[in-house]
Design a protein around this motif. Structure first.
Motif, PDB file in Angstrom:
ATOM      1  N   ALA A  57       0.835  -1.195   0.000  1.00  0.00           N
ATOM      2  CA  ALA A  57       0.000   0.000   0.000  1.00  0.00           C
ATOM      3  C   ALA A  57       0.874   1.252   0.000  1.00  0.00           C
ATOM      4  N   PRO A  58       0.393   2.338  -0.551  1.00  0.00           N
ATOM      5  CA  PRO A  58       1.153   3.591  -0.530  1.00  0.00           C
ATOM      6  C   PRO A  58       1.189   4.157   0.884  1.00  0.00           C
ATOM      7  N   PRO A  59       2.263   4.898   1.226  1.00  0.00           N
ATOM      8  CA  PRO A  59       2.295   5.564   2.528  1.00  0.00           C
ATOM      9  C   PRO A  59       1.093   6.492   2.683  1.00  0.00           C
ATOM     10  N   ARG A  62      -0.046   9.719   0.532  1.00  0.00           N
ATOM     11  CA  ARG A  62       0.851   9.899  -0.610  1.00  0.00           C
ATOM     12  C   ARG A  62       0.087  10.063  -1.923  1.00  0.00           C
ATOM     13  N   LEU A  63      -0.998   9.304  -2.076  1.00  0.00           N
ATOM     14  CA  LEU A  63      -1.763   9.395  -3.321  1.00  0.00           C
ATOM     15  C   LEU A  63      -2.321  10.801  -3.514  1.00  0.00           C
ATOM     16  N   GLU A  64      -2.690  11.441  -2.417  1.00  0.00           N
ATOM     17  CA  GLU A  64      -3.219  12.803  -2.537  1.00  0.00           C
ATOM     18  C   GLU A  64      -2.143  13.765  -3.002  1.00  0.00           C
ATOM     19  N   TRP A 148      -8.586  17.097   1.186  1.00  0.00           N
ATOM     20  CA  TRP A 148      -8.566  15.665   1.343  1.00  0.00           C
ATOM     21  C   TRP A 148      -8.795  15.400   2.811  1.00  0.00           C
ATOM     22  N   SER A 149      -9.757  14.624   3.097  1.00  0.00           N
ATOM     23  CA  SER A 149     -10.068  14.344   4.479  1.00  0.00           C
ATOM     24  C   SER A 149      -8.940  13.515   5.076  1.00  0.00           C
ATOM     25  N   THR A 151      -7.400  11.543   8.028  1.00  0.00           N
ATOM     26  CA  THR A 151      -7.835  10.904   9.267  1.00  0.00           C
ATOM     27  C   THR A 151      -6.748   9.986   9.786  1.00  0.00           C
ATOM     28  N   ASP A 153      -3.754   8.086  11.098  1.00  0.00           N
ATOM     29  CA  ASP A 153      -2.332   8.350  11.239  1.00  0.00           C
ATOM     30  C   ASP A 153      -1.720   8.826   9.936  1.00  0.00           C
ATOM     31  N   GLU A 154      -2.534   9.366   9.039  1.00  0.00           N
ATOM     32  CA  GLU A 154      -1.974   9.860   7.790  1.00  0.00           C
ATOM     33  C   GLU A 154      -1.086  11.053   8.078  1.00  0.00           C
ATOM     34  N   ARG A 155       0.048  11.110   7.369  1.00  0.00           N
ATOM     35  CA  ARG A 155       0.967  12.198   7.596  1.00  0.00           C
ATOM     36  C   ARG A 155       0.520  13.412   6.803  1.00  0.00           C
TER      37      ARG A 155
ATOM     38  N   TYR B  34      -9.607   8.787 -10.150  1.00  0.00           N
ATOM     39  CA  TYR B  34      -8.274   8.580  -9.584  1.00  0.00           C
ATOM     40  C   TYR B  34      -8.365   8.059  -8.163  1.00  0.00           C
ATOM     41  N   TYR B  42      -1.321   1.590  -7.494  1.00  0.00           N
ATOM     42  CA  TYR B  42      -0.072   1.757  -6.744  1.00  0.00           C
ATOM     43  C   TYR B  42       0.433   0.415  -6.240  1.00  0.00           C
TER      44      TYR B  42
END
Lengths: 181, 208
Positions: A57-59, A62-64, A148-149, A151, A153-155, B34, B42
């Protein structure tokens, strides 16, 4: 039916034809050893799949961060598809090039009229590349992390700045055309 | 999770409508599409490349290409996710060829690139998830040791809902060849992971 050892791999990989699969299951119902074999193999596959999805999975967030670059690349495409005049940084560069072309044409005509180049090159336009850019760093399709919401532990992530354009010096001398604006 | 301020949350079921909106230049629809599929793309690409930076480039390229060429998408032939995977796999292959990656340990590759010795899995997992993180790294290393063809087959195998026919479509091979590669990849992973707690393949049980 014999024990299902040789069929376990194909069974968990969904490679057995329907009738063979059913035969394996019928045998396993009456054979605790083979039932345990199949159950263990199935659990292992499910666990592998789960580990795989988590690990690849992406960190967080990161996708945002990646989206603005995609949006930037699509900005001209979107305007074209919608039939509206082009917008975004591509249109800005086209406009800049068009103005430059007009300015060069004026310059050429002035040179041809005998005014010479000195007055133009020395005093009318001095591009500056400042250490601290003064141009806006907001991408053409702007977003902020708040959109971008975020929530859990997203950095928090920073927006990716757009390319910085040169800013011409202010207050050109009266009567002189501004080249490159 | 909201996509843009004020927008509702979109799901896979909204894809057909979003695609139609994308075709007329609706930028909000681009973002929604997206948001729905970027995670899966990904995961797929990172599994194939094992390099975060390359993965991000391929993800971005994939969506730019896909949205610009949406008119080429035929929903009768494949799901939108499968179509995205075809594009992403192709670009991942190109990226891999340009890097000339041999089949070596991912850990060694990451050290050569100046990245941390362990795969970038974000922040250190909290207590209670260390075992999971260790297993993920082990699985990642094992996948990296497979040949590119077997790695692709193994990676697609672990995406829920993909049939062998879809795998074959994505990889440009027949479904029988896809089945064969998955079987070989499974056997290779069995040997690589044998004995690893939680992931290992124990020996055959004795006959009663």
């Amino acid at each position: 039916m014999a024990h299902v050892d040789s069929s376990v791999t194909d069974y968990v990989l969904d490679l057995l034809p329907g009738d063979e699969r059913r035969a394996v299951e019928r045998h396993a119902i009456g054979c605790p050893r083979c039932m345990e074999l199949l159950a263990t193999a199935a659990r292992r596959e499910a666990h592998l799949s789960s580990m795989f999805r988590k690990g690849m999975a992406p960190p967080g967030g990161r996708l945002e961060v990646l989206w603005p670059q995609v949006a930037l690349a699509l900005g001209g495409h979107a305007s074209h598809r919608a039939g509206r005049p082009a917008s975004g940084w591509r249109a800005g560069w086209r406009m800049a090039l068009a103005v430059l072309g007009v300015g060069l044409a004026v310059l050429a005509s002035s040179v041809g009229a005998g005014r010479g180049l000195d007055g133009w090159l020395v005093s009318t336009y001095t591009p500056t590349l400042e250490a601290t850019p003064t141009a806006s760093l907001t991408p053409a399709l702007s977003y902020t992390p708040d959109q971008w919401s975020v929530t859990g532990d997203e950095r928090p992530v920073a927006a990716t700045p757009a390319p910085v354009a040169c800013s011409p010096s202010p207050a050109p001398s009266p009567g002189a055309s501004r080249v490159g604006q | 999770m909201s996509i843009l301020a004020g927008d509702r949350v979109y799901t896979v079921e909204d894809a057909p409508d979003l695609i139609s909106r994308c075709l007329v230049g609706d930028q909000a629809a681009y973002a929604a599409l997206y948001r729905i599929y970027a995670g899966d793309v990904y995961r797929l690409v990172y599994s194939l490349l094992g390099h975060r930076e390359d993965t991000e480039e391929v993800v971005q390229d994939t969506f730019v290409y896909a949205i610009k060429n949406l008119r080429r998408y035929d929903r009768e032939k494949a799901s939108f996710r499968t179509w995205l995977f075809v594009i992403a796999t192709s670009r991942a292959r190109n990226k891999r060829r340009r890097r000339w990656l041999p089949t070596v340990s991912l850990r060694r590759l990451l050290q050569t690139d100046g990245e941390p010795a362990t795969p970038d899995c974000g922040d250190r997992p909290p207590e209670g998830e260390l075992e999971d993180a260790s297993q993920q790294r082990t699985l990642h290393d094992a996948l990296a040791q497979l040949s590119p063809k077997l790695r692709e087959a193994a990676v697609l195998r672990y995406f829920d809902g993909l049939t062998y026919r879809e795998m074959g479509h994505i990889l440009g091979i027949s479904h029988k060849t896809a089945e064969s590669r998955v079987r070989l990849a499974h056997e290779a992973l069995r040997l690589l992971l044998d004995g690893v707690d939680g992931l290992g393949y124990r020996g055959d049980t004795e006959c009663d």
